[in-house]
Design an enzyme around this catalytic site. Sequence first.
Site, short mmCIF file in Angstrom:
data_model
loop_
_atom_site.label_atom_id
_atom_site.label_comp_id
_atom_site.label_asym_id
_atom_site.label_seq_id
_atom_site.Cartn_x
_atom_site.Cartn_y
_atom_site.Cartn_z
N ASN A 82 34.31 40.49 42.65
CA ASN A 82 33.61 39.55 43.53
C ASN A 82 32.78 38.52 42.76
O ASN A 82 32.29 37.55 43.35
CB ASN A 82 32.72 40.29 44.53
N TYR A 83 32.62 38.74 41.45
CA TYR A 83 32.04 37.71 40.58
C TYR A 83 33.19 37.08 39.79
O TYR A 83 33.25 37.17 38.57
CB TYR A 83 31.00 38.31 39.64
N ARG A 84 34.09 36.48 40.52
CA ARG A 84 35.32 35.94 39.94
C ARG A 84 35.04 35.10 38.71
O ARG A 84 34.13 34.27 38.71
CB ARG A 84 36.01 35.07 40.99
#
Length: 543
Positions: free
Chosen positions: A470-472
């Site tokens: 989700n922290y691409r």
Amino acid sequence: MDSPISSMFPLLFVLLFSFSTATSAQNQEEFLQCLYSQGPASISKVIYTPINSSYPSVLNISIQNLRFSTATTPKPRVIVTALNVSHIQTTILCARNHGMQIRTRSGGHDYEGLSYVSEVPFVILDLINIRSITIDEGNSTAWVQAGSTNGELYYRIAEKSRTLGIPGGVCTSLGSGGHISGGGYGPLMRKYGLAADQVIDAQLIDVKGRLLERKSMGEDLFWAIRGGGGASFGVIVAWKVKLVPVPSTVTIFSVTRNLEQNATSLVYEWQSVAPNLPKDIYLRLLITRVNSSQQGELTIQATFDALFLGTTNSVLQLMQESFPELNVTRQDCTEMSWIESVLFIAGFPITSPELLLNRHPFDSRFKAKSDYVKEPIPEFALEGIWERLFEEEAAGAVLLLSPYGGRMSEISESSTPFPHRAGNLYKIQPYVRWQEEGSEASQKYISWIRRLYSYMAPYVSKHPREAYVNYRDLDIGTNNKGKCTSYKQAKIWGQKYFKNNFDRLVKIKTKVDPSNFFRNEQSIPPISSRCYTSRDDNLSSVM
């Protein structure tokens, strides 16, 4: 002197480019005709193209990173702000039949803009109107549509009960579709795990346009979307989640210390203390540089924020026993309800719960990364981080350290695709934001965070160096700009995000979307893609 053959190359390029442009324009026109002819009449009200006056506002309303809101940023050919399931189904089928790539956006928080940017002709399927929430207080469950935000979910839970909550992120404008499908962590994770760990059913529309729930999609696909990123497998429509019990009174405290107040040794000590505290407390750490109030010089400030599921008396006793060096006092503590703690941690006044319904985008550009720490970083290495925070580009930087342990250590790495469980002390997110426009300014700040990331390599997880999906972060793997990515290329970043779960995700992708219709620069690839050859290693172990 140029040869006749070499002189033909520019002409060939122009011809190929012209052909490609004409083809994509034709695809777009055929796609639009398909929407109007095959979709319900109401779909005409939610289709936007660049010729519509409201197109810019519809595009920009959920862009959460202004790095991807420039004149040169590739724009969607069409935006569909679906109102219901039939709009989503029609968009998928028409896009498949007419060569348009889909990017699905729920909240627009993808760190690299992958939910609303592509280098190939594309359509945004925007779920901003798919946002109903139904709370079943008696059974402690909720159905949450993908376009609803964390803040909306927290608000609706609080409307029904003071003693129910759900693990989730402190950022209240996160869209539930992407947030939960990537894991979803927050202040309740040491007590209950991730948001994805609470999912008991889901609705997903697959590549064939079918609306599936847990029973009809099967346990493999249901496993994959709870931490493996739903956008690789279809369009998430809704989640059914378990709500968790919270006490009617919780306690928060926030304590700041700078270098002159022994911050370095406190940060070092925190690394061993916070992950081993009881499950009822979440003690996170934010590190920034600030101006010293006494001397007017720059210093490093460490902020220790806590949520404790209990009273002030109990948390004071716990901190005195476990972390006396921090010297938490009664004046530092405030008792409140769980929903008020959500507001407090998000930076809102605790008397204004309606602010949880605010979906407005950020007003800055940013770049972030993630790491997992398994052994305490030595004090001398922390001081090396401080040196980098003193650099000019770090004026808008923050390091967010989130402790693991508790329930996170009890859940198996393979129970969901999210593998970062036992053995981690904490996750660290370096984050830098800036206001200056232009690619030159962006490159300056991105270079700074890359240097910091390189510096930290000896002190974080290895083989693989883990990262949170989700922290691409497109820095950590091959970027094929929306085109086909081979298994071998994808495994570079796939193992960082999913460790040994990556191969199972590839197998499931191959089964449910063999043509790789649902894809982005870091989506799960299928083995059946045309990218694959017999030279790709380890393919037999996946099948």
